[in-house]
Design an enzyme around this catalytic site. Structure first.
Site, PDB file in Angstrom:
ATOM      1  N   VAL A  16      40.332  34.850  25.572  1.00  0.00           N
ATOM      2  CA  VAL A  16      38.928  35.154  25.858  1.00  0.00           C
ATOM      3  C   VAL A  16      38.656  36.663  25.833  1.00  0.00           C
ATOM      4  O   VAL A  16      37.625  37.102  25.327  1.00  0.00           O
ATOM      5  CB  VAL A  16      38.551  34.547  27.241  1.00  0.00           C
ATOM      6  CG1 VAL A  16      37.226  35.079  27.734  1.00  0.00           C
ATOM      7  CG2 VAL A  16      38.506  33.021  27.139  1.00  0.00           C
ATOM      8  N   ASP A  35      45.382  44.683  30.559  1.00  0.00           N
ATOM      9  CA  ASP A  35      46.222  43.495  30.740  1.00  0.00           C
ATOM     10  C   ASP A  35      47.522  43.938  31.390  1.00  0.00           C
ATOM     11  O   ASP A  35      48.013  45.038  31.118  1.00  0.00           O
ATOM     12  CB  ASP A  35      46.500  42.826  29.380  1.00  0.00           C
ATOM     13  CG  ASP A  35      46.895  41.366  29.523  1.00  0.00           C
ATOM     14  OD1 ASP A  35      46.173  40.489  29.013  1.00  0.00           O
ATOM     15  OD2 ASP A  35      47.942  41.083  30.164  1.00  0.00           O
ATOM     16  N   ARG A  40      51.166  42.808  25.120  1.00  0.00           N
ATOM     17  CA  ARG A  40      49.807  42.540  24.633  1.00  0.00           C
ATOM     18  C   ARG A  40      49.067  43.850  24.324  1.00  0.00           C
ATOM     19  O   ARG A  40      48.382  43.957  23.311  1.00  0.00           O
ATOM     20  CB  ARG A  40      49.073  41.756  25.728  1.00  0.00           C
ATOM     21  CG  ARG A  40      47.799  41.138  25.309  1.00  0.00           C
ATOM     22  CD  ARG A  40      48.010  39.981  24.363  1.00  0.00           C
ATOM     23  NE  ARG A  40      46.734  39.399  23.992  1.00  0.00           N
ATOM     24  CZ  ARG A  40      46.375  39.157  22.739  1.00  0.00           C
ATOM     25  NH1 ARG A  40      47.180  39.421  21.747  1.00  0.00           N
ATOM     26  NH2 ARG A  40      45.209  38.621  22.484  1.00  0.00           N
ATOM     27  N   THR A  85      43.075  30.585  34.642  1.00  0.00           N
ATOM     28  CA  THR A  85      42.912  29.781  35.868  1.00  0.00           C
ATOM     29  C   THR A  85      43.501  28.392  35.591  1.00  0.00           C
ATOM     30  O   THR A  85      42.765  27.447  35.322  1.00  0.00           O
ATOM     31  CB  THR A  85      41.431  29.657  36.271  1.00  0.00           C
ATOM     32  OG1 THR A  85      40.641  29.379  35.113  1.00  0.00           O
ATOM     33  CG2 THR A  85      40.926  30.912  36.930  1.00  0.00           C
ATOM     34  N   THR A 120      37.156  30.423  34.370  1.00  0.00           N
ATOM     35  CA  THR A 120      36.628  29.160  34.884  1.00  0.00           C
ATOM     36  C   THR A 120      37.111  28.967  36.319  1.00  0.00           C
ATOM     37  O   THR A 120      38.315  29.053  36.588  1.00  0.00           O
ATOM     38  CB  THR A 120      37.140  27.992  34.015  1.00  0.00           C
ATOM     39  OG1 THR A 120      36.806  28.267  32.662  1.00  0.00           O
ATOM     40  CG2 THR A 120      36.520  26.680  34.450  1.00  0.00           C
ATOM     41  N   CYS A 260      40.959  24.128  28.958  1.00  0.00           N
ATOM     42  CA  CYS A 260      39.783  23.874  29.790  1.00  0.00           C
ATOM     43  C   CYS A 260      39.542  22.411  30.131  1.00  0.00           C
ATOM     44  O   CYS A 260      39.487  22.056  31.302  1.00  0.00           O
ATOM     45  CB  CYS A 260      38.541  24.425  29.086  1.00  0.00           C
ATOM     46  SG  CYS A 260      38.603  26.208  28.896  1.00  0.00           S
TER      47      CYS A 260
HETATM   48  N1  LIG Z   1      41.068  29.774  25.925  1.00  0.00           N
HETATM   49  C1  LIG Z   1      39.946  29.086  25.922  1.00  0.00           C
HETATM   50  O1  LIG Z   1      39.684  28.300  25.041  1.00  0.00           O
HETATM   51  C2  LIG Z   1      38.923  29.256  27.000  1.00  0.00           C
HETATM   52  C3  LIG Z   1      37.612  28.880  26.741  1.00  0.00           C
HETATM   53  C4  LIG Z   1      36.658  29.041  27.731  1.00  0.00           C
HETATM   54  C5  LIG Z   1      37.053  29.531  28.973  1.00  0.00           C
HETATM   55  N2  LIG Z   1      38.345  29.855  29.208  1.00  0.00           N
HETATM   56  C6  LIG Z   1      38.698  30.371  30.516  1.00  0.00           C
HETATM   57  O2  LIG Z   1      38.830  31.779  30.402  1.00  0.00           O
HETATM   58  C7  LIG Z   1      39.881  32.240  31.256  1.00  0.00           C
HETATM   59  C8  LIG Z   1      40.912  32.991  30.433  1.00  0.00           C
HETATM   60  O3  LIG Z   1      41.488  32.086  29.539  1.00  0.00           O
HETATM   61  P1  LIG Z   1      42.447  32.556  28.354  1.00  0.00           P
HETATM   62  O4  LIG Z   1      42.634  31.355  27.507  1.00  0.00           O
HETATM   63  O5  LIG Z   1      41.957  33.810  27.741  1.00  0.00           O
HETATM   64  O6  LIG Z   1      43.789  32.862  29.166  1.00  0.00           O
HETATM   65  P2  LIG Z   1      45.180  33.383  28.542  1.00  0.00           P
HETATM   66  O7  LIG Z   1      46.242  32.745  29.331  1.00  0.00           O
HETATM   67  O8  LIG Z   1      45.171  33.262  27.069  1.00  0.00           O
HETATM   68  O9  LIG Z   1      45.158  34.969  28.778  1.00  0.00           O
HETATM   69  C9  LIG Z   1      44.997  35.581  29.949  1.00  0.00           C
HETATM   70  C10 LIG Z   1      45.485  37.030  29.873  1.00  0.00           C
HETATM   71  O10 LIG Z   1      45.325  37.530  31.190  1.00  0.00           O
HETATM   72  C11 LIG Z   1      46.442  38.362  31.457  1.00  0.00           C
HETATM   73  N3  LIG Z   1      46.601  38.497  32.901  1.00  0.00           N
HETATM   74  C12 LIG Z   1      47.191  37.652  33.780  1.00  0.00           C
HETATM   75  N4  LIG Z   1      47.114  38.148  35.024  1.00  0.00           N
HETATM   76  C13 LIG Z   1      46.449  39.326  34.933  1.00  0.00           C
HETATM   77  C14 LIG Z   1      46.051  40.295  35.867  1.00  0.00           C
HETATM   78  N5  LIG Z   1      46.320  40.149  37.167  1.00  0.00           N
HETATM   79  N6  LIG Z   1      45.396  41.389  35.424  1.00  0.00           N
HETATM   80  C15 LIG Z   1      45.109  41.535  34.110  1.00  0.00           C
HETATM   81  N7  LIG Z   1      45.474  40.651  33.172  1.00  0.00           N
HETATM   82  C16 LIG Z   1      46.126  39.551  33.581  1.00  0.00           C
HETATM   83  C17 LIG Z   1      47.603  37.677  30.768  1.00  0.00           C
HETATM   84  O11 LIG Z   1      48.688  38.583  30.549  1.00  0.00           O
HETATM   85  C18 LIG Z   1      46.946  37.178  29.484  1.00  0.00           C
HETATM   86  O12 LIG Z   1      47.080  38.109  28.422  1.00  0.00           O
HETATM   87  C19 LIG Z   1      40.426  31.002  31.962  1.00  0.00           C
HETATM   88  O13 LIG Z   1      39.781  30.835  33.184  1.00  0.00           O
HETATM   89  C20 LIG Z   1      40.033  29.877  31.030  1.00  0.00           C
HETATM   90  O14 LIG Z   1      39.880  28.656  31.724  1.00  0.00           O
HETATM   91  C21 LIG Z   1      39.287  29.752  28.239  1.00  0.00           C
END
Ligand SMILES: NC(=O)c1ccc[n+]([C@@H]2O[C@H](COP(=O)([O-])OP(=O)(O)OC[C@H]3O[C@@H](n4cnc5c(N)ncnc54)[C@H](O)[C@@H]3O)[C@@H](O)[C@H]2O)c1
Length: 312
Positions: A16, A35, A40, A85, A120, A260
């Site tokens: 995201v 991050d 990354r 999440t 989320t 999700c």
């Molecule tokens: N991937 C999807 O399709 C999607 C779609 C809509 C909503 N979401 C929601 O968006 C949110 C993020 O999802 P995502 O798929 O990007 O997650 P992800 O797991 O791909 O990436 C999350 C990133 O956050 C970093 N991270 C973890 N802890 C951290 C911290 N304390 N400080 C800074 N960075 C940190 C991780 O290293 C990672 O690079 C979630 O809540 C997810 O439910 C995801």
């Protein structure tokens, strides 16, 4: 050309975060993408996004400032939190990364700053659980010195049609002024339109019900497929016939996975149960959809065997 007076800090560069950072970067409004994963922040400046959400050409098109040093977040005044999440082994929300990110952001906050969560969460999480962390870490008072909002992320990884810019964006803020600022900031990057939710809880709830509704609808069609198979009825024929009615909802059987849909019903259920209500329906889809992978695998194994039986 810089249109936004806000300097955006994106916290979490998974699926995201990078599209969000890129969108604000194109406006010259990105202070930093942060991050904790050093690999990354090393690969993005080399124009490589392992999630494939940002193309090499997009990454080459601007100098995106990314960092694993939390001090760099101090350059921002509008924070967007996009950390994962998931659920834990007991299917309970695992909010530990959101809380960790809130501690990091809290330390970087100054008077007038705004924190918007895109991760989320269950309804109430931003104001009940994240705000106290922001206040404790910053020593500032929310609603007086700092402000929060929530804007659910709706991207669908790999979907080239529905991008951040082309998906209607739900935004919310803790008060009318914050809502207007959050709407204005996102309005600079989202061309599809901004929906101003009346409260943060409404925006949080909207996200989890979108996916809970989808999970349940797919589960219904999956269960039909499970039943029709031994009856020797082709589910797609049934759906084509039923779909001729004007109000029949069009879903097809299939696997439900990803970050999700399989997770969000548990977030909604968790919050309902905290209120003493035990949902009868929210998780019903999970039980069916979770067994579909094994069912498809069995079908794949059995089908060639069936096909090889000579016809009499
Ligand atoms: N991937 C999807 O399709 C999607 C779609 C809509 C909503 N979401 C929601 O968006 C949110 C993020 O999802 P995502 O798929 O990007 O997650 P992800 O797991 O791909 O990436 C999350 C990133 O956050 C970093 N991270 C973890 N802890 C951290 C911290 N304390 N400080 C800074 N960075 C940190 C991780 O290293 C990672 O690079 C979630 O809540 C997810 O439910 C995801």
């Amino acid at each position: 050309m810089r249109r936004l007076s806000r300097k955006v800090g994106v916290v979490g560069l998974g699926y995201v975060g990078p599209p969000v950072a890129l969108a604000f970067g194109k406006l010259g409004a990105l202070a930093v993408g942060f991050d904790i994963d050093v690999s990354r922040v090393e690969e993005l400046p080399l124009y490589f996004d392992r999630t494939l959400e940002a193309t090499e050409a997009e990454l080459r098109s601007l100098d995106m400032n990314v960092s694993a040093n939390a001090d760099d977040l101090r350059a921002a005044d509008f924070f967007i939190v996009t950390v994962p999440t998931p659920i834990d082994a007991a299917n309970q929300p695992d909010m530990s990364t959101v809380f960790a990110a809130s501690r990091t952001v809290g330390k970087a906050l100054k008077k007038g700053d705004i924190v918007v969560y895109e991760s989320t969460v269950y309804p109430g999480a931003t104001e009940e659980d994240c705000v106290p962390i922001l206040e404790r870490e910053s020593g500032l008072k929310c609603g007086v010195d700092i402000y929060v909002g929530y804007s659910p992320e709706r991207i669908n990884p790999g979907d080239l049609e529905h991008r951040l810019e082309s998906i209607n964006k739900v935004v919310s803020g803790q008060d009318a002024r914050t809502l207007e600022i959050v709407a204005d900031v996102y309005g600079e990057v989202v061309t599809a339109g901004i929906h101003k939710a009346p409260s943060i809880r409404v925006a949080e709830a909207a996200k989890v019900i979108e996916n809970t509704q989808r999970d349940l609808n797919i589960a219904l069609i999956n269960e039909l497929a499970l039943v029709f198979r031994p009856l020797d009825i082709d589910t797609s024929d049934v759906l084509a016939a039923a779909g001729t009615k004007w109000n029949f909802l069009k879903f097809t059987p299939g696997l439900v996975g990803g970050h999700c849909i399989g997770v969000d019903p548990y977030y909604l259920t968790h919050r309902a149960e905290r209120e003493g209500y035990h949902p009868q329906v929210f998780l019903a889809g999970r039980r069916v959809n979770d067994q579909m992978g094994a069912w498809v695998a069995r079908e794949c194994v059995n089908r060639p065997a069936r096909a090889s039986v000579p016809e009499r």
